[in-house]
Design a protein around this motif. Sequence first.
Motif, short mmCIF file in Angstrom:
data_model
loop_
_atom_site.label_atom_id
_atom_site.label_comp_id
_atom_site.label_asym_id
_atom_site.label_seq_id
_atom_site.Cartn_x
_atom_site.Cartn_y
_atom_site.Cartn_z
N TYR A 1 0.81 -1.21 0.00
CA TYR A 1 0.00 0.00 0.00
C TYR A 1 0.84 1.25 0.00
O TYR A 1 0.47 2.25 -0.60
CB TYR A 1 -0.97 -0.02 1.18
N THR B 1 10.33 3.62 4.02
CA THR B 1 10.54 5.04 3.76
C THR B 1 12.00 5.39 3.64
O THR B 1 12.38 6.15 2.77
CB THR B 1 9.96 5.88 4.92
N GLY C 1 28.79 4.82 13.50
CA GLY C 1 28.98 6.18 13.98
C GLY C 1 27.74 6.67 14.70
O GLY C 1 27.81 7.32 15.74
N ASP D 1 35.06 13.26 11.45
CA ASP D 1 34.63 11.88 11.74
C ASP D 1 33.71 11.40 10.63
O ASP D 1 32.76 12.07 10.25
CB ASP D 1 33.93 11.82 13.09
N ALA D 2 34.05 10.22 10.15
CA ALA D 2 33.26 9.70 9.04
C ALA D 2 31.87 9.30 9.48
O ALA D 2 30.95 9.25 8.68
CB ALA D 2 33.98 8.48 8.43
N GLY D 3 31.74 9.04 10.78
CA GLY D 3 30.46 8.52 11.23
C GLY D 3 29.31 9.49 11.07
O GLY D 3 28.23 9.15 10.63
N LEU D 4 29.55 10.74 11.43
CA LEU D 4 28.47 11.70 11.35
C LEU D 4 28.50 12.46 10.03
O LEU D 4 27.72 13.37 9.83
CB LEU D 4 28.56 12.71 12.50
N ASP D 5 29.43 12.08 9.15
CA ASP D 5 29.62 12.90 7.96
C ASP D 5 28.64 12.50 6.89
O ASP D 5 28.97 11.80 5.95
CB ASP D 5 31.06 12.72 7.47
N MET D 6 27.39 12.88 7.07
CA MET D 6 26.41 12.56 6.06
C MET D 6 26.10 13.79 5.23
O MET D 6 25.10 13.86 4.55
CB MET D 6 25.13 12.07 6.76
N ILE E 1 21.31 18.23 12.54
CA ILE E 1 20.40 17.28 13.17
C ILE E 1 18.96 17.67 12.88
O ILE E 1 18.12 16.83 12.52
CB ILE E 1 20.66 17.21 14.69
N ILE F 1 13.53 13.50 7.42
CA ILE F 1 12.98 12.18 7.72
C ILE F 1 11.48 12.28 7.95
O ILE F 1 10.69 11.47 7.45
CB ILE F 1 13.69 11.55 8.94
N SER G 1 9.68 12.66 4.64
CA SER G 1 9.57 11.43 3.84
C SER G 1 8.55 10.48 4.45
O SER G 1 7.81 9.80 3.74
CB SER G 1 10.92 10.75 3.69
N HIS G 2 8.46 10.48 5.79
CA HIS G 2 7.45 9.63 6.40
C HIS G 2 6.05 10.12 6.08
O HIS G 2 5.14 9.32 5.87
CB HIS G 2 7.66 9.58 7.91
N THR H 1 5.17 8.85 2.63
CA THR H 1 4.77 7.44 2.56
C THR H 1 3.42 7.23 3.22
O THR H 1 2.62 6.41 2.75
CB THR H 1 5.79 6.53 3.25
N LEU H 2 3.16 7.97 4.28
CA LEU H 2 1.86 7.81 4.93
C LEU H 2 0.73 8.22 3.99
O LEU H 2 -0.29 7.54 3.88
CB LEU H 2 1.81 8.65 6.21
N ASN I 1 0.88 8.18 0.81
CA ASN I 1 0.79 7.17 -0.24
C ASN I 1 0.08 5.92 0.21
O ASN I 1 -0.49 5.20 -0.60
CB ASN I 1 2.20 6.79 -0.71
N PHE I 2 0.12 5.67 1.50
CA PHE I 2 -0.55 4.48 2.01
C PHE I 2 -2.04 4.55 1.73
O PHE I 2 -2.67 3.56 1.40
CB PHE I 2 -0.29 4.38 3.51
#
Lengths: 176, 359, 174
Positions: B64, B324, B335, C2-7, C25, C32, C35-36, C39-40, C42-43
Motif C-alpha cells: 500500500y 521510507t 557512527g 569523523d566519518a560517522g556523522l559525515d552525512m 540534526i 525524515i 519522507s514519512h 509514505t503515509l 501514499n498508504f
Amino acid sequence: MAAEQWFANLSFYVVALVTLASALGVVLARQVIHAACLLLPTLAGIAALFALLGGHLLMAIQILVYVGAINVLIIFAVLLLHRQVDRQRRILAGTQHLFAGVTGAGAVTLALVVGALFSNLPQLVGGEQGRFGDDVVAGIGEMFLTKYLLAFELTGILLLVTMIGAIVLARKERDQ
Amino acid sequence: MDSSLIFTIGNALRTWLEGLCRAHGVPTLVVDILAWGTGAVLVVVLGLLVALFVIWLERKVAGYIQTRLGPTRVGPVGIFQTAMDALKILQKEDIIPRGADYWLHLAGPVLYFTALVLGFAVIPWDVKATLAATVDLNVGLIYVIGVTSVGVLGVVMSGWGSNNKWSLLGAMRAAAQIISYDVPLLLALICVVMVAGTLSLTRIVELQGSAGILGWYVFKPYLWLPFIIFVICGTAEVNRTPFDIPEAESELVAGFHTEYSGMKFALFFLTEFDHMWFVGLLGATLFLGGWYSPLGAADPIPGFVWLMIKSFIFVLVLQWFRWTLPRLRVDQLMGLAWKFLIPAGFVALAIVCVAVLFI
Amino acid sequence: MDAGLDMRTTGTKSDDSILSILRLIVQGIVSIAKSHWVTLVNFWRPTVCERYPHKDKSLDYKPGPGYKGDFALITDKEKGRLRCIACQSCERACPNHCIRVVPAGKGKDRYPAEFYIDVGLCMNCEICVEVCPVDALTMTPDYECSVHDPRDLIRNIKQLTERGMEFDEVSRVR
C-alpha cells in the motif's frame, strides 16, 4: 513435598549434565571454533544453576556478561586467530588430554576445599537481609552505594581505564 | 470476553486435574509442570503465528505504501499467503554448502530463534493471575537484554558455518551492529528502570496502569528521549532498514543467511519478524502501559488483546521506517550508535535522574 | 573529520561548530519526517493495480496497434483469398525458424497449403512481417496466447486466417 524435591534434583542433574558435557567439549574439541561455541552451553548451564539456587540476578548477569559479552569476545578472537591457534593445538595434540585431566582434578580438589571452607557461607554473609527482603537488586544496589562504595568506584575506574586502553590500542596511527 | 474468564476457566481446570491426581496417587506437581509446559508451548506457538501474521502485514503495508496491493489471492486479503509460503518452504531441500561446518550451520538459526523465544517468557501478557506462561522475574529487564545478546552468537555461528566470505562479513557486521546498539538500548531502558524503581516487567506495567492512560511512560516528557532512543535501537537490533546492512540484498546477497535454504532459512525469516514484534512487545510493556486498556478498568476487551494492539503499533511504525528510509552505510551506522546515540543516552539518563529526584 | 556523522553533501560548509551540527540534526529530522509523511499519504492513495485476469476494474485493457501479440494472416476481402503467396520469405527470414510454409499452386495462383508458426519459439522480432512482400502476415494486439499444451502453440493456417479476419492492413504504428 517429595515430588518437588525430586523435580528439583532432576532439574539440577539435567543442568549439571549439560554444563559438564559442554565443558568437556570445550576442552576436547578438535577445532577451536567448536570449543568457543561449546562455551555457550557451559556458561548458560552455570546461569541455570544460579537460577535453580534462586539467584535470579546472578543468572541474568551471568547471561548478560558471560554469554552475551565474554563468549562473544572469545568467539570473535577465535574467528580472527583460529589458524594460529589450531597450529599450536596440533603441537600440543598428544598432551591435551593430560592437561585436561590435571586441570579437571585440580578444579575438583579446589571445589571440595572451597566447599568445605565455606559451608557456613549463609551465616557469614546472611547479615544484610532486612530492609529489602526479597528485592535482591535493591539490596545489592544499596550495598554498592554504602558499604562497598569504594570497591564500586574502583571497579568503575578500572573499567574506564580498560576502555581507554582498548581505544588506544585499536586506534590507527595518524598519518604524518 | 474478559481476562478473568480465562482465569476462572484455568482455575477450574487446575482444580479438576489436581483432583484427578490425588485420586490416582500422582503428586500434584504434575499439574504444575503441565500448566507451565502448556504455557510455554502456547507462547512459542503464539510467536510463530504472530510471525506469520507480521510477514503478511509487512507485505501488505509495503504494497500500500508503494501504491500497489500486496498479496491478494490466497485467502480474502491474501492472509493465508504466509502460511502457504511456510508450507512451500517446508518441502524445500536443506542445502549445506561444501566445506561448511555442519554443527555450526545447524546451531546458528536454532540459537537465533531460541534466544528470541527465551525473551517471550518474561513479558507480562495479562494480569498476573491469568496466565501461567509468564515468569515474573524480578530482574526481568536484565534477563531480556542478556537473552537478546545471545542472539549475536547465533548470527556469528551461522555466518561462520556457511563457508562463505560474504556470509562471514555479513555476520561480523550484524554482530557488531547488535552489540553496538545494545549500549544505547540499555541506557534508554535504565532510564525507564529509574522511573519505575524496579526491573520487573510485570511491576513496571502495574506502575503504569494504576494512574490511567496518562500514567503511561510514553506521556512523561522526561521519558521522550529514552523512548526515541529505544525505537531507534530497536530497529537496529532487529536489523531492519535503515539498519539492514547485514542482510542488504544489493550488497551481500543475503548476508549471514545466504547459504541457508528450507526450514533453516524459514527459521531466520520467522525470527527476524518475531524479533520485530518482540521489540514492539517490549516497547508496549515499558512505554505504553502493557496490557492496560486506555479506556479504563471497565472494559470488556482482555488485556492480552490490548497488548497485541500496542505491540502492533510498534510493528507498523517499524515497517513504515523500512519502506521510507534508505539504508545507512555501515560506518554511518556504527557512527550513529557510538557517536550520537550513546551521548544522547547519557543525556537522557541525566535528564531522568534530575526528573526522578525533583518530580 | 569523523566519518560517522559525515552525512553532509558537498554543498554545505565544512564547519564543526555545535550550531552547525545542531542545524544538521534538525535538517535531518525534518527531512525524515517529510519522507514519512509522503509514505503515509501514499498508504491511503488508491492503488493503480489492475487485478488481471479478474478485471474487477472497469478498464478493459486492449493494447494499441503495433503491439506484437499473436499472429494473423490477412485475407484480401475483394479477392476472397489470403494475401499470402507462399513465397517463404518469412520462413527464410525468421531467426528462430518458427515458420513453416508448404506452398501449393503455380505462378499467380500460388497459395499456402499449410502455414505453421510456432509462437512458443517466436521472439517477437517481427522480421517476418517486415520481409513479407505482400503484407500478408501481421502481429496482432491479442496478448492472451496461453495454452495448456505446448503443442497447441503451433498455430496453423486455419487459426491464423480466422484471427486475420478483422484486419485489413498490417497492424503497425505509423
